[in-house]
Design a protein around this motif. Structure first.
Motif, short mmCIF file in Angstrom:
data_model
loop_
_atom_site.label_atom_id
_atom_site.label_comp_id
_atom_site.label_asym_id
_atom_site.label_seq_id
_atom_site.Cartn_x
_atom_site.Cartn_y
_atom_site.Cartn_z
N TYR A 161 7.02 -8.23 10.20
CA TYR A 161 6.38 -7.04 9.62
C TYR A 161 5.84 -7.33 8.22
N PRO A 201 -3.48 -5.02 7.47
CA PRO A 201 -3.81 -4.08 8.56
C PRO A 201 -2.87 -4.20 9.75
N ASP A 223 3.26 0.21 11.64
CA ASP A 223 3.84 1.45 11.13
C ASP A 223 3.46 2.64 12.00
N ASP A 249 0.45 -4.52 2.42
CA ASP A 249 -1.01 -4.37 2.34
C ASP A 249 -1.68 -5.33 3.32
N THR A 292 2.15 4.71 0.96
CA THR A 292 1.94 5.61 2.10
C THR A 292 2.54 6.99 1.87
N ARG A 351 -2.81 0.71 -4.23
CA ARG A 351 -2.27 -0.62 -3.97
C ARG A 351 -1.44 -1.06 -5.17
N SER A 373 3.83 0.39 2.51
CA SER A 373 3.64 -0.47 3.67
C SER A 373 3.00 -1.75 3.17
N MET A 428 0.87 -1.18 0.00
CA MET A 428 0.00 0.00 0.00
C MET A 428 0.91 1.23 0.00
N SER A 463 0.41 -4.90 9.64
CA SER A 463 1.64 -4.19 9.27
C SER A 463 1.43 -2.68 9.32
N GLN A 464 0.28 -2.22 8.88
CA GLN A 464 0.00 -0.79 8.90
C GLN A 464 -0.17 -0.28 10.32
N ARG A 470 -0.64 8.22 -2.65
CA ARG A 470 -1.04 7.65 -1.36
C ARG A 470 -2.38 6.92 -1.46
#
Length: 325
Positions: A208, A129, A135, A127, A59, A84, A125, A57, A131-132, A81
């Motif tokens: 991650y 949730p 972040d 794709d 960022t 995907r 980041s 994704m 991992s995000q 931003r």
């Protein structure tokens, strides 16, 4: 039939039930006959933790993509931003002095191109949730800003709460172990998280890119951290239930606000100070302090059989005067 013969038959039947045929499967002499490209892909995935068909994704505000490798003429496209992208190809450019690894990513059939890996990873980041979420809580600037904001706001809030003689964890706590346990869990989890960053950075990097909420499917140190996160969630639910039953609505909101402030301070302090090895001593001191504070507060182990009031010990109820034997 004698008892001895029956015993032998039982043993034979048990062995038959516990015995099963093992099928070794079809043996293929070409099972590991991989191409050089496949071997390179496996090697790259081991060291970089992603490979072709991995999803990111975006960022960054925008990322420039070249429609050809740097030794060719190319135009520039952009992804922005929220877009995907998927890894379409990976190529090494040995004569590139900045970064020898170039990655081709695709947003759609038209928007696709090449970018240096270092530039790509700074602006994307995974794709996923989890991992995000990592972040958000790994951002250094966010931690520093949160530390300042939390400490100033918490000092002011605690001053107000103590003046009102309101309930607050550690200082004027309710009759429950759960709030103290929640604070200690957050302090220990923050310390463990910072320790993984220092001593197991590569394993954390792999986690991650390939996160999981199952602590039993991870290495021990990562499994302990994920298990501590689950424990925090469970204890937090127990805290909400205890506060709801013990305090009126307004006092409950004040108490939960103070508890949230203490937990935020614990997270920030132990996340930062563990990076300088001070956090380990602080953690021991904090756990001792939290247990001492919990023990010095009154705890009621009984309830009156007539009015339901709390009692420290059996005998005469201080609320209604009933005798509880």
């Amino acid at each position: 039939m004698s008892m001895r013969s029956k015993g032998l038959l039982y043993i034979v039947f048990c062995l038959l039930f516990l015995t099963a045929c093992y099928n070794r499967g079809q043996q293929s002499p070409d099972a590991w006959d991989l191409t050089e490209q496949q071997i390179d892909s496996i090697s790259f995935s081991t060291t970089h933790h992603y490979t072709q068909n991995y999803n990111f994704m975006v960022t960054a505000n925008r990322l420039p993509l070249a429609d050809a490798l740097p030794d060719m003429a190319f135009d520039t496209l952009y992804v922005v931003r929220g877009d995907r992208v998927v890894v379409a190809d990976i190529h090494k450019v040995p004569n590139d002095t900045i970064d020898s690894v170039w990655v081709k990513v695709a947003h759609d059939q038209i928007t696709q191109g090449w970018i240096r890996e270092s530039e790509l990873l700074q602006g994307v980041s995974p794709d996923d949730p989890i991992s995000q979420f990592i972040d958000i809580f790994s951002d250094t600037h966010l931690l520093v800003f949160m530390a300042i904001l939390v400490m100033v706001g918490s000092a002011y809030a605690m001053r107000k709460l103590l003046r009102r003689k309101a309930y607050i964890v550690h200082f004027h706590d309710i009759d429950s172990l759960y709030p103290t346990a929640l604070c200690m869990l957050i302090a220990m989890s923050a310390t463990l998280y910072a320790s993984i960053q220092m001593f197991g950075a590569e394993s954390w990097r792999h986690y991650y890119f390939h996160p999981s909420l199952n602590p039993f499917a991870l290495p021990m140190h990562l499994g302990l951290f994920v298990a501590s996160v689950w424990a925090i969630i469970i204890v937090a639910v127990a805290v909400l239930d205890e506060v709801r039953h013990q305090l009126p609505t307004f006092d409950a909101l004040l108490y939960l606000s103070g508890l949230a402030a203490v937990c935020a301070i614990d997270y920030v302090v132990f996340s930062i100070f563990t990076l300088y090895y001070i956090g380990y001593l602080l953690l021991i001191a904090y756990i001792a302090f939290a247990i001492w504070c919990y023990q010095r507060h009154p705890h009621y182990h009984y309830r009156c059989g007539q009015c339901g009031g709390k009692m420290k010990q059996k005998g005469t109820c201080p609320h209604c005067g009933a005798i509880n034997a």
